[in-house]
Design an enzyme around this catalytic site. Structure first.
Site, PDB file in Angstrom:
ATOM      1  N   ASP A 128       0.810  -1.211   0.000  1.00  0.00           N
ATOM      2  CA  ASP A 128       0.000   0.000   0.000  1.00  0.00           C
ATOM      3  C   ASP A 128       0.850   1.270   0.000  1.00  0.00           C
ATOM      4  O   ASP A 128       0.514   2.258   0.658  1.00  0.00           O
ATOM      5  CB  ASP A 128      -0.928  -0.021   1.229  1.00  0.00           C
ATOM      6  CG  ASP A 128      -1.978   1.082   1.181  1.00  0.00           C
ATOM      7  OD1 ASP A 128      -2.330   1.506   0.070  1.00  0.00           O
ATOM      8  OD2 ASP A 128      -2.413   1.528   2.253  1.00  0.00           O
ATOM      9  N   CYS A 182     -20.929 -12.246  -4.263  1.00  0.00           N
ATOM     10  CA  CYS A 182     -21.747 -11.230  -3.600  1.00  0.00           C
ATOM     11  C   CYS A 182     -23.238 -11.422  -3.905  1.00  0.00           C
ATOM     12  O   CYS A 182     -24.100 -11.101  -3.079  1.00  0.00           O
ATOM     13  CB  CYS A 182     -21.321  -9.825  -4.028  1.00  0.00           C
ATOM     14  SG  CYS A 182     -19.888  -9.194  -3.128  1.00  0.00           S
TER      15      CYS A 182
END
Length: 309
Positions: A128, A182
């Site tokens: 990150d 999902c």
């Protein structure tokens, strides 16, 4: 195959929960999505998100001769939460030592292992901290899918993970993506306090609570008053309501354990926090990113009443 197996076994030994491999190439599908996201100014004042557009999409521009992207997940989930239900809330990921340091050190160990046991391999470690589209690579490697809240979700453990990558010039057999599970669920969209989660797995970063409490350096707009659900640093709402996180298991990383006093701070103590207490609680924490003044700004903002939406 032997090299990939050795790398994965060492990654598990180092504490990573999942690891997958992708061929280093241009992320063709992500290019128009990223461009559209930036054109809509969903990055808010995160101007750095518009930098290095080409490098974000092609790891070979970050690492010369790159052939493989090794994606890894490191668990940070804990069932422990703050004891005072009225206290300003802090995201679980920031309870302990800053993940950048913890995970980066483990990545360096993994790269050293590869160079020692497999051969002359060059590469870089990413946690990150560079223009790498982490979730896109993790999805491509098959260790999860991207949920409607734009976070990577694993079918066995949910989404409370830090993402990391090794981009190396070693040619490894790639893994295959998995299905998106999902379905028709919209719990994360429905629960988002600021309506930052949009259709098509897109998050308007300029409306996200994490953006306001961490990234934004100036005053928080008054029209957001009363909408933060008492979050003073980050937000876990979309992860907390996600059904897949019922499978989340506690991490085994001692460095992620919070300071003994952190979770027991009362609302009054947070309101009256001094810089000395801040430095003690968050000595090596990611909360240092917002600095004492930023955290005080956030706590003060939570006391404002909602003016308008």
């Amino acid at each position: 195959m032997d090299a990939a197996y050795l790398i994965k076994q060492e990654a598990y030994r180092l504490g990573f929960s999942y690891i997958g491999i992708s061929k280093a190439a241009f992320l063709e599908d992500e290019a128009p999505r990223l461009d559209d996201w930036l054109q809509r100014h969903y990055n808010g004042q995160m101007s750095y998100m518009a930098n290095h557009f080409d490098k974000r999409l092609d790891p070979r521009l970050l690492v010369e001769g790159a052939k493989s992207v090794v994606s890894l997940l490191y668990n940070y989930y804990t069932p422990h939460t703050q004891t005072d239900p009225s206290a300003p809330k802090i995201s679980r990921y920031a309870y302990g030592v800053d993940y950048h340091f913890v995970v980066k050190n483990k990545l360096k160990e993994l790269l050293h292992f590869i160079q020692t046991n497999i051969g002359e391999v060059s590469g870089r470690c990413f946690v990150d901290s560079a223009p790498v589209m982490e979730r896109a690579w993790a999805k491509k490697s098959g260790i999860g899918w991207i949920g409607k809240n734009s976070l990577l979700i694993t079918p066995k453990s949910g989404s409370f993970f830090f993402l990391a990558e090794l981009i190396i010039d070693l040619d490894l057999p790639p893994d295959s993506p998995i299905k998106d599970y999902c379905g028709t669920c919209t719990r994360c969209i429905d629960a988002c306090p600021t309506n930052a989660i949009l259709p098509n797995k897109t998050v308007d970063g300029s409306r996200c609570i994490s953006y306001f409490t961490i990234e934004l350096k100036e005053a928080i707009p008054n029209n957001m008053a009363g909408m933060f659900d008492n979050w003073m640093f980050g937000c876990d709402t979309c992860q907390t309501v996600c059904p897949w996180n019922r499978f989340a298991t506690p991490h085994n990383e001692p460095q992620f354990n919070p300071h003994p006093n952190l979770l027991n701070m009362t609302a009054k103590e947070w309101t009256e926090i001094t810089e000395d207490v801040f430095q003690t609680l968050f000595k090596q924490s990611a909360v240092k990113r917002t600095k004492f003044a930023g955290l005080k700004r956030n706590i003060t903002f939570l006391e404002k009443k909602k003016s308008f939406f």
